[in-house]
Design a protein around this motif. Structure first.
Motif, short mmCIF file in Angstrom:
data_model
loop_
_atom_site.label_atom_id
_atom_site.label_comp_id
_atom_site.label_asym_id
_atom_site.label_seq_id
_atom_site.Cartn_x
_atom_site.Cartn_y
_atom_site.Cartn_z
N LEU A 86 0.84 -1.20 0.00
CA LEU A 86 0.00 0.00 0.00
C LEU A 86 0.88 1.25 0.00
O LEU A 86 1.94 1.28 0.63
CB LEU A 86 -0.91 0.01 1.23
CG LEU A 86 -1.95 -1.11 1.31
CD1 LEU A 86 -2.71 -1.01 2.62
CD2 LEU A 86 -2.90 -1.07 0.14
N SER A 88 1.20 5.66 0.37
CA SER A 88 0.92 6.58 1.48
C SER A 88 -0.55 6.95 1.58
O SER A 88 -1.00 7.47 2.60
CB SER A 88 1.77 7.84 1.33
OG SER A 88 1.49 8.48 0.09
N GLY A 90 -2.86 4.58 1.16
CA GLY A 90 -3.55 3.35 1.53
C GLY A 90 -4.11 2.60 0.33
O GLY A 90 -5.11 1.89 0.47
N CYS A 121 -6.79 -0.57 2.35
CA CYS A 121 -6.44 -1.00 3.70
C CYS A 121 -7.27 -2.21 4.14
O CYS A 121 -6.77 -3.08 4.86
CB CYS A 121 -6.62 0.15 4.68
SG CYS A 121 -5.51 1.55 4.40
N ILE A 124 -5.71 -5.81 3.36
CA ILE A 124 -4.41 -6.27 3.87
C ILE A 124 -4.49 -7.76 4.15
O ILE A 124 -5.42 -8.24 4.80
CB ILE A 124 -4.02 -5.48 5.13
CG1 ILE A 124 -3.66 -4.03 4.76
CG2 ILE A 124 -2.85 -6.14 5.85
CD1 ILE A 124 -3.40 -3.14 5.94
N ASP A 151 1.14 -3.47 4.29
CA ASP A 151 1.32 -2.06 4.63
C ASP A 151 2.57 -1.95 5.49
O ASP A 151 2.59 -2.39 6.64
CB ASP A 151 0.11 -1.53 5.40
CG ASP A 151 0.35 -0.12 5.93
OD1 ASP A 151 1.20 0.59 5.35
OD2 ASP A 151 -0.29 0.27 6.91
N ASN A 186 -1.51 5.90 6.85
CA ASN A 186 -2.28 5.60 5.63
C ASN A 186 -3.46 4.68 5.89
O ASN A 186 -4.46 4.73 5.17
CB ASN A 186 -1.37 5.02 4.55
CG ASN A 186 -0.68 3.74 4.98
OD1 ASN A 186 -0.68 3.38 6.15
ND2 ASN A 186 -0.08 3.05 4.03
N CYS A 187 -3.36 3.83 6.91
CA CYS A 187 -4.47 2.90 7.21
C CYS A 187 -5.03 3.12 8.61
O CYS A 187 -5.68 2.24 9.17
CB CYS A 187 -4.01 1.45 7.05
SG CYS A 187 -3.84 0.95 5.33
#
Length: 254
Positions: A86, A88, A90, A121, A124, A151, A186-187
């Motif tokens: 991922l 920045s 996400g 996100c 993941i 991530d 980001n997440c």
């Protein structure tokens, strides 16, 4: 007329007997020949061929037939698993070429498509995707692959300085979020932890405190803030009256 199928190498062939439909002669036919006997991917569709008959006296005659060349062999879809990271924001993106591991076809591949292509996100971990391979003649094959989404971007820890006042008991307490000056990930951030959140009279002045910010997959980063501890509460002065006696020198002290 005949219909022939291309083989795995993209080739097809015919013989005189495939086209001859009962040619004859009053004194017997000496030879039958075709002007074309081999076909390839370039010949898919209708092709006109000529059959020539020659009798024993050298007389000849010809006719034409249509040879329809078909490619009904599906391509071979070959997938490979991949790992993506991922960014920045996400998000992550893959193309069909990332998943393709040497898909092939006897007459050539027209398109490669993969679904899904976008990951966020919420994705993941392991995700199943399908690669669809279509050849130049419309035949289709599919295969499956696993896209592992990771991530690895640490949060951005941003601290802010703060001043706290000791209470009447000589203590002060703050929350970790009081030191956060707009940290982001980001997440998403799941926790902010300060190295110290309670202070007393021994901490009066500037105290350097570390704030650790952790995101949803365990990536962490830290920053430091100055916590200034102040005591602005005046003492409480309580007096009492006393009686003293002068000594023989005429003096007394308290």
């Amino acid at each position: 007329d005949v219909t022939v199928q291309l083989d795995t190498a993209g080739n097809a062939s015919i013989t005189v007997s495939d086209i001859d439909n009962g040619s004859s002669d009053n004194c017997a036919i000496a030879s039958l020949s075709l002007n074309t006997t081999s076909f390839s991917c370039a010949d898919v569709g209708a092709n006109t061929v000529t059959l020539t008959a020659v009798d024993s006296s050298g007389n000849s005659a010809s006719c034409t037939a249509t040879v329809t060349v078909e490619d009904n062999l599906a391509p071979m879809a070959i997938c490979q698993d991949v790992t993506v990271f991922l960014d920045s924001t996400g998000q992550a993106f893959i193309t069909a070429a990332d998943i393709d591991n040497g898909s092939n076809d006897n007459c050539g591949i027209d398109t490669l498509m993969v679904s899904p292509m976008y990951f966020f996100c919420a994705n993941i971990g392991a995700n199943g995707v399908v690669l669809t391979v279509t050849d130049v003649n419309g035949n289709v094959d599919t295969c499956s692959a696993t896209v592992t989404v990771l991530d690895t971007i640490a949060p951005m820890a941003i601290c802010q300085d703060i001043t706290v006042q000791l209470d009447t008991a000589g203590r002060a307490k703050l929350a970790s979020t009081d030191l956060d000056g707009g940290s982001s990930a980001n997440c998403g951030i799941v926790s902010t932890v300060a190295s110290d959140t309670t202070f007393d009279c021994s901490d009066i002045g500037v105290n350097v405190i570390t704030l650790t910010v952790t995101d949803s997959v365990g990536n962490a980063s830290s920053c430091t803030a100055n916590v200034t501890v102040e005591d602005t509460i005046a003492p409480t002065v309580v007096c009492m009256d006393v009686t003293v006696q002068l000594v023989t020198a005429g003096n007394a002290s308290i």
